[in-house]
Structure formats: C-alpha cells, structure tokens
Motif scaffolding. Sequence first.
Motif, mmCIF file in Angstrom:
data_model
loop_
_atom_site.group_PDB
_atom_site.id
_atom_site.type_symbol
_atom_site.label_atom_id
_atom_site.label_comp_id
_atom_site.label_asym_id
_atom_site.label_seq_id
_atom_site.Cartn_x
_atom_site.Cartn_y
_atom_site.Cartn_z
ATOM 1 N N ILE A 89 0.841 -1.192 0.000
ATOM 2 C CA ILE A 89 0.000 0.000 0.000
ATOM 3 C C ILE A 89 0.877 1.244 0.000
ATOM 4 O O ILE A 89 1.796 1.363 0.802
ATOM 5 C CB ILE A 89 -0.974 -0.012 1.197
ATOM 6 N N ILE A 90 0.593 2.130 -0.948
ATOM 7 C CA ILE A 90 1.360 3.364 -1.100
ATOM 8 C C ILE A 90 0.416 4.551 -0.955
ATOM 9 O O ILE A 90 -0.584 4.641 -1.668
ATOM 10 C CB ILE A 90 2.056 3.431 -2.482
ATOM 11 N N GLU A 91 0.728 5.430 -0.008
ATOM 12 C CA GLU A 91 -0.041 6.663 0.172
ATOM 13 C C GLU A 91 0.743 7.842 -0.392
ATOM 14 O O GLU A 91 1.959 7.908 -0.225
ATOM 15 C CB GLU A 91 -0.254 6.935 1.663
ATOM 16 N N ARG A 92 0.026 8.756 -1.032
ATOM 17 C CA ARG A 92 0.627 10.002 -1.501
ATOM 18 C C ARG A 92 0.110 11.113 -0.599
ATOM 19 O O ARG A 92 -0.992 10.999 -0.064
ATOM 20 C CB ARG A 92 0.238 10.219 -2.970
ATOM 21 N N ASP A 93 0.848 12.209 -0.464
ATOM 22 C CA ASP A 93 0.506 13.199 0.559
ATOM 23 C C ASP A 93 -0.735 14.019 0.239
ATOM 24 O O ASP A 93 -1.167 14.823 1.062
ATOM 25 C CB ASP A 93 1.708 14.101 0.866
ATOM 26 N N ASP A 94 -1.336 13.827 -0.950
ATOM 27 C CA ASP A 94 -2.608 14.491 -1.242
ATOM 28 C C ASP A 94 -3.796 13.601 -0.888
ATOM 29 O O ASP A 94 -4.946 13.968 -1.162
ATOM 30 C CB ASP A 94 -2.687 14.873 -2.728
ATOM 31 N N GLY A 95 -3.545 12.432 -0.276
ATOM 32 C CA GLY A 95 -4.631 11.549 0.129
ATOM 33 C C GLY A 95 -4.864 10.389 -0.820
ATOM 34 O O GLY A 95 -5.667 9.507 -0.520
ATOM 35 N N LEU A 96 -4.165 10.378 -1.954
ATOM 36 C CA LEU A 96 -4.297 9.241 -2.870
ATOM 37 C C LEU A 96 -3.697 7.987 -2.232
ATOM 38 O O LEU A 96 -2.665 8.057 -1.557
ATOM 39 C CB LEU A 96 -3.551 9.536 -4.175
ATOM 40 N N ILE A 97 -4.353 6.876 -2.451
ATOM 41 C CA ILE A 97 -3.810 5.620 -1.938
ATOM 42 C C ILE A 97 -3.936 4.556 -3.016
ATOM 43 O O ILE A 97 -4.881 4.559 -3.796
ATOM 44 C CB ILE A 97 -4.543 5.210 -0.637
ATOM 45 N N ASN A 98 -2.940 3.677 -3.065
ATOM 46 C CA ASN A 98 -2.987 2.597 -4.044
ATOM 47 C C ASN A 98 -2.496 1.311 -3.413
ATOM 48 O O ASN A 98 -1.527 1.311 -2.659
ATOM 49 C CB ASN A 98 -2.093 2.914 -5.243
ATOM 50 N N GLY A 99 -3.168 0.253 -3.731
ATOM 51 C CA GLY A 99 -2.721 -1.068 -3.310
ATOM 52 C C GLY A 99 -2.337 -1.853 -4.547
ATOM 53 O O GLY A 99 -2.996 -1.738 -5.576
ATOM 54 N N ALA A 100 -1.275 -2.633 -4.445
ATOM 55 C CA ALA A 100 -0.848 -3.462 -5.576
ATOM 56 C C ALA A 100 -0.273 -4.774 -5.054
ATOM 57 O O ALA A 100 0.442 -4.779 -4.052
ATOM 58 C CB ALA A 100 0.194 -2.723 -6.406
ATOM 59 N N PRO A 101 -0.608 -5.866 -5.712
ATOM 60 C CA PRO A 101 -0.037 -7.153 -5.299
ATOM 61 C C PRO A 101 1.484 -7.082 -5.312
ATOM 62 O O PRO A 101 2.073 -6.504 -6.224
ATOM 63 C CB PRO A 101 -0.563 -8.128 -6.358
ATOM 64 N N ALA A 102 2.114 -7.661 -4.290
ATOM 65 C CA ALA A 102 3.559 -7.508 -4.112
ATOM 66 C C ALA A 102 4.345 -8.686 -4.670
ATOM 67 O O ALA A 102 5.572 -8.688 -4.613
ATOM 68 C CB ALA A 102 3.873 -7.312 -2.629
ATOM 69 N N ALA A 103 3.664 -9.672 -5.234
ATOM 70 C CA ALA A 103 4.346 -10.889 -5.693
ATOM 71 C C ALA A 103 5.399 -10.591 -6.764
ATOM 72 O O ALA A 103 6.383 -11.324 -6.893
ATOM 73 C CB ALA A 103 3.322 -11.895 -6.227
ATOM 74 N N HIS A 104 5.216 -9.494 -7.516
ATOM 75 C CA HIS A 104 6.158 -9.186 -8.609
ATOM 76 C C HIS A 104 7.593 -8.978 -8.096
ATOM 77 O O HIS A 104 8.540 -9.136 -8.850
ATOM 78 C CB HIS A 104 5.686 -7.962 -9.390
ATOM 79 N N TYR A 105 7.748 -8.647 -6.826
ATOM 80 C CA TYR A 105 9.107 -8.451 -6.285
ATOM 81 C C TYR A 105 9.917 -9.743 -6.311
ATOM 82 O O TYR A 105 11.137 -9.705 -6.271
ATOM 83 C CB TYR A 105 9.055 -7.924 -4.850
ATOM 84 N N LEU A 106 9.213 -10.871 -6.325
ATOM 85 C CA LEU A 106 9.903 -12.162 -6.358
ATOM 86 C C LEU A 106 9.739 -12.863 -7.701
ATOM 87 O O LEU A 106 10.089 -14.038 -7.841
ATOM 88 C CB LEU A 106 9.376 -13.079 -5.249
ATOM 89 N N ALA A 107 9.232 -12.154 -8.695
ATOM 90 C CA ALA A 107 8.936 -12.799 -9.970
ATOM 91 C C ALA A 107 10.212 -13.235 -10.691
ATOM 92 O O ALA A 107 11.221 -12.517 -10.674
ATOM 93 C CB ALA A 107 8.145 -11.841 -10.852
ATOM 94 N N GLY A 108 10.150 -14.369 -11.333
ATOM 95 C CA GLY A 108 11.277 -14.849 -12.143
ATOM 96 C C GLY A 108 11.295 -14.149 -13.487
ATOM 97 O O GLY A 108 10.308 -13.529 -13.894
ATOM 98 N N PRO A 109 12.428 -14.247 -14.191
ATOM 99 C CA PRO A 109 12.621 -13.539 -15.472
ATOM 100 C C PRO A 109 11.483 -13.751 -16.467
ATOM 101 O O PRO A 109 11.164 -12.841 -17.242
ATOM 102 C CB PRO A 109 13.935 -14.113 -16.000
ATOM 103 N N ALA A 110 10.854 -14.917 -16.474
ATOM 104 C CA ALA A 110 9.786 -15.185 -17.446
ATOM 105 C C ALA A 110 8.603 -14.224 -17.264
ATOM 106 O O ALA A 110 7.858 -13.979 -18.208
ATOM 107 C CB ALA A 110 9.310 -16.630 -17.316
ATOM 108 N N GLU A 111 8.446 -13.689 -16.040
ATOM 109 C CA GLU A 111 7.303 -12.785 -15.786
ATOM 110 C C GLU A 111 7.698 -11.318 -15.866
ATOM 111 O O GLU A 111 6.868 -10.441 -15.630
ATOM 112 C CB GLU A 111 6.725 -13.075 -14.394
ATOM 113 N N TRP A 112 8.960 -11.028 -16.128
ATOM 114 C CA TRP A 112 9.398 -9.625 -16.134
ATOM 115 C C TRP A 112 8.868 -8.874 -17.349
ATOM 116 O O TRP A 112 8.533 -9.461 -18.374
ATOM 117 C CB TRP A 112 10.916 -9.533 -16.168
ATOM 118 N N GLN A 113 8.892 -7.541 -17.215
ATOM 119 C CA GLN A 113 8.606 -6.674 -18.350
ATOM 120 C C GLN A 113 9.837 -6.664 -19.272
ATOM 121 O O GLN A 113 10.964 -6.864 -18.801
ATOM 122 C CB GLN A 113 8.289 -5.255 -17.867
#
Lengths: 259, 259
Positions: A42-66
């Motif tokens: 979860i990432i908050e910005r100081d204007d009140g915006l908030i976003n949630g994103a699945p964190a699994a990509h941090y451990l993704a193998g090369p086949a799933e990379w951009q």
Amino acid sequence: MTGEPRIGDVFGELLRDVLAVQTGIGPRPMAGGRLPRPVIEIIERDDGLINGAPAAHYLAGPAEWQPYDHRAVDRVRGETLDIGVGAGRIALLLQERGVPVTGLDTSLGALKVCRRRGVRDLVHGTIDEHVADGRRYDTFLLLGNNLGLIEGRDRASAFLAALAALARPGAQVIAHGTDPYGTTDPVHTGYHELNRRRGRLGGQLRLRLRYRELGTGWFDYLVCSVAELADLVRGTPWRLADVDDRDAPYYLATLTLAG
Amino acid sequence: MTGEPRIGDVFGELLRDVLAVQTGIGPRPMAGGRLPRPVIEIIERDDGLINGAPAAHYLAGPAEWQPYDHRAVDRVRGETLDIGVGAGRIALLLQERGVPVTGLDTSLGALKVCRRRGVRDLVHGTIDEHVADGRRYDTFLLLGNNLGLIEGRDRASAFLAALAALARPGAQVIAHGTDPYGTTDPVHTGYHELNRRRGRLGGQLRLRLRYRELGTGWFDYLVCSVAELADLVRGTPWRLADVDDRDAPYYLATLTLAG
C-alpha cells in the motif's frame, strides 16, 4: 485513535510475507485465520491518494518480467551494484550469469529475504554510507522504477555524486524511470500542478508505504520525464548517454561518467 | 499536506472499476497508464492497521463462492431484502431462482453497478429509512460478513428493531459473521484488549475504506462471537434460532421473529 501506523521496516515485512506465500514456509497472511490472501503493498501520496498493488512481482522470475528489465540486465558489465535490491530478483539472474553483483538496500528485512533466496553479496545502507566501504563498481542498477531514489532537485546532485565516488573509470548507471506526464487523469495532473506551485518537480511524489500495522515516514520519490532527468544530470559527473523508451511511458536511462 | 482522503462513495467507485475490469468496458485502473492492475480495496483500522484485498470477489459468480454463501441462499424463502447488496452477486442468483429480491445499499455507485448487472429491484438508503417505504419482507440477508452492520451494543438493538418493523410474520434474518477470537496474532488480540478497555466489544472494529483519492468517514463494524451475538439479540424482537459454524471461524446465524 488517529489511525496512524507505527514506523517500521514496511518493505522488509512485506517481502518476508511474499516469500512465505511463495515457498509455503512460515506464517502467511490469512483472512479470518483460514483463507490465504495475497500480499498487498500500500502506497499513500501526501494528497490523500492511496494505491494497493499485489507484491508478488518483487519475487517474480525472469519469465514474468517486463521487456525493459531484460534489456536492462543485458546492458550490465563488470562489478555491479544493484541499488534497492529488494527481494533480489535482478541480482539472482546476474549471479547466475556470473556477473559479480552486490545488492544494496536500507531494509534489513529485504536483505534477509535476499539472503534466503541465495543472493551472496549484500550491503545494508544508503549509497552515501557505502562510499566509505571502499568498494568500487562498473555498473549501477536502479531498476524497478528506482530512478525515483534521486528524489528531486535537491537530492539528485548528491545522489549522483555518491555514485561517482563509488564508480570505476568508464562506469555506467542503468536506471528505470517512468514519464508521468502522459496521463489526463485529474487526480494526477492536479497533483503535478500542486507540486509545481510548491516549487517541486511535477512528478516529485511525496509517499509513504504501509503494511499491516507499520508505515514508513514520508519520503520523496521522483517520477520524471527524460527532459527533466537530462536537466538533473547536467553539472554532475555523469552524462545522459542513452534513453531506451521502447516501452513508453517507461524508459531505461543510461548515464556514463563524463570526461 | 496531511495525506487525508476526500470523503466520497469509496465502495461505488471501487465496484465500478471492478466491473470495468471484468467487462472490459470503460476506463480501467492501469499502472503507468499502460499495464492493467487489479482493483484493491483498502481498509484502515483506527489503531493504524491497514489491509488491502483484491475486490474482484464482489462480482464473483456462484462457482467461486465460499460454501457458507451457498448454504445461506438455500435458506432464503419469500420476499427477500439483501442488505448491503454490493455488486449484486447474491441478488442475481436469487433472481435467477425466481425469488423476489430487493437490493438495499447506501452506495449509489454500488446500486448503479447492480443495475448494469441486471438486478431489478434496488433501494438506496439505510434500513431505518426503508421502513417508511412500506415494503415488508420474509427474509433479510446480511451476507459478505454484513452481520458487521449491527456495529456494536448501541446500534444493534435499533438495527434489529428496524428489521422487525420491515418484517412479515414468521420472518428470518440470515447473517454471515466471523468469530474474531481464534487468532493469537498480537496485532489483533491487542486491539481486542484495547477495545474492551474503552468499553467496546473486542471485535468492534473502527474502520474506514479508501480507494484512490476517496475515503469514507470512520464507522463501526462488528466482528463478534456467537455468544456475543446471542447477548445482543436478547431483549430484541428476534431470537437466535440457528447457528451454522461448519466453516468456522465463519458462521451463519439465523434469527427468527420471537413470539
């Protein structure tokens, strides 16, 4: 009660849980103590915006990379410092390829996850702190959008000076950035305006991360255009040698030591 | 800047985006304006805990439901009020089965999503407001953990009185709850303690929802044990006739009109 989080190693806790989900080892996040649930950053910005994103990509193998991640690692040569190594996905591939790579992170929890995943050479701290360690590098990686770590006008020159102090002759920086100005979403264009009114770069995000009961302090993270980056690099020991924007709005900027 | 959200129809915006992702119609959430990203519901608790969870389940078809949802709809009979109808997943199945069902929600955006998905009979408002409409029901549904809407000791009796005012003779309430006290996680057991010290039920959560730039105000949402529920029902027009806890810690409570 204010709903304010306790300051802690948000990123480390998050990655520990992603690793637990991936390996099935250790306590995993559950709903009602029963149904497994994905790890969400979860990432908050100081204007009140908030976003949630699945964190699994941090451990993704090369086949799933951009695609830009693959092009970035193909540019690596020599002794390499992976700045903001995270869960080590890039470092692990470089190790496999025989590249001498060091992972740097300010999160102890992230380094622990890297260690368990097999990253061998890890340093805790900031790049400024690392200068005193006497290690020198041919390639600096700022992937996973980590060009953002240059923060803004004030920090950029000190950041790039620290990289120069860590650099061997002929060194390069390979940085992944995102041009923020293609959007017409008023939530973002309004924020860019607000930032300029308060003397900041349009995409100079003021953020904090949250995970469960923990939060980071507020910090700056820069999302800038290539033109803004070129401005920031001017007058530093680096020059902007190449921009690969085949996956626009994402781009890979390559800086080389000037002179 | 404080990072505080603007008050708005969080739930409606969230469901609109989930529908856009599911149907491919209308603007969808994107990362960098380019890569699709899942819609994440963010829930803050007043002690600083935060959780993100994918919101797609609100539109999930019966094949993806938990077993207790199926057992709940199998108990439905007669004119039915689906309280907190959300994106209408339950109401749609009941319609298909020929059950006369009305969906009630305080979120205009949720009702819009229901309408687009084909739910025919929809009412905007609270149960208290709906009493004046003169409609009467045989079954009240509080699914998707919506037993939580009884909030706590203060609200529970007024809530159950309003349901009684909306009830035909022999009416039933079918409510989905979760026993919160099985956990040993100090983040939760500590919160339960804190709640008791401030005169609240242990699982009387003080929450707000957030999505992008929007937040709700803080509200109470009750997660209680069956024993606590039995206590709250005592002295109301309802009696706790049945508890199905085959999927503990989740349970289905059936209340019937006393006398």
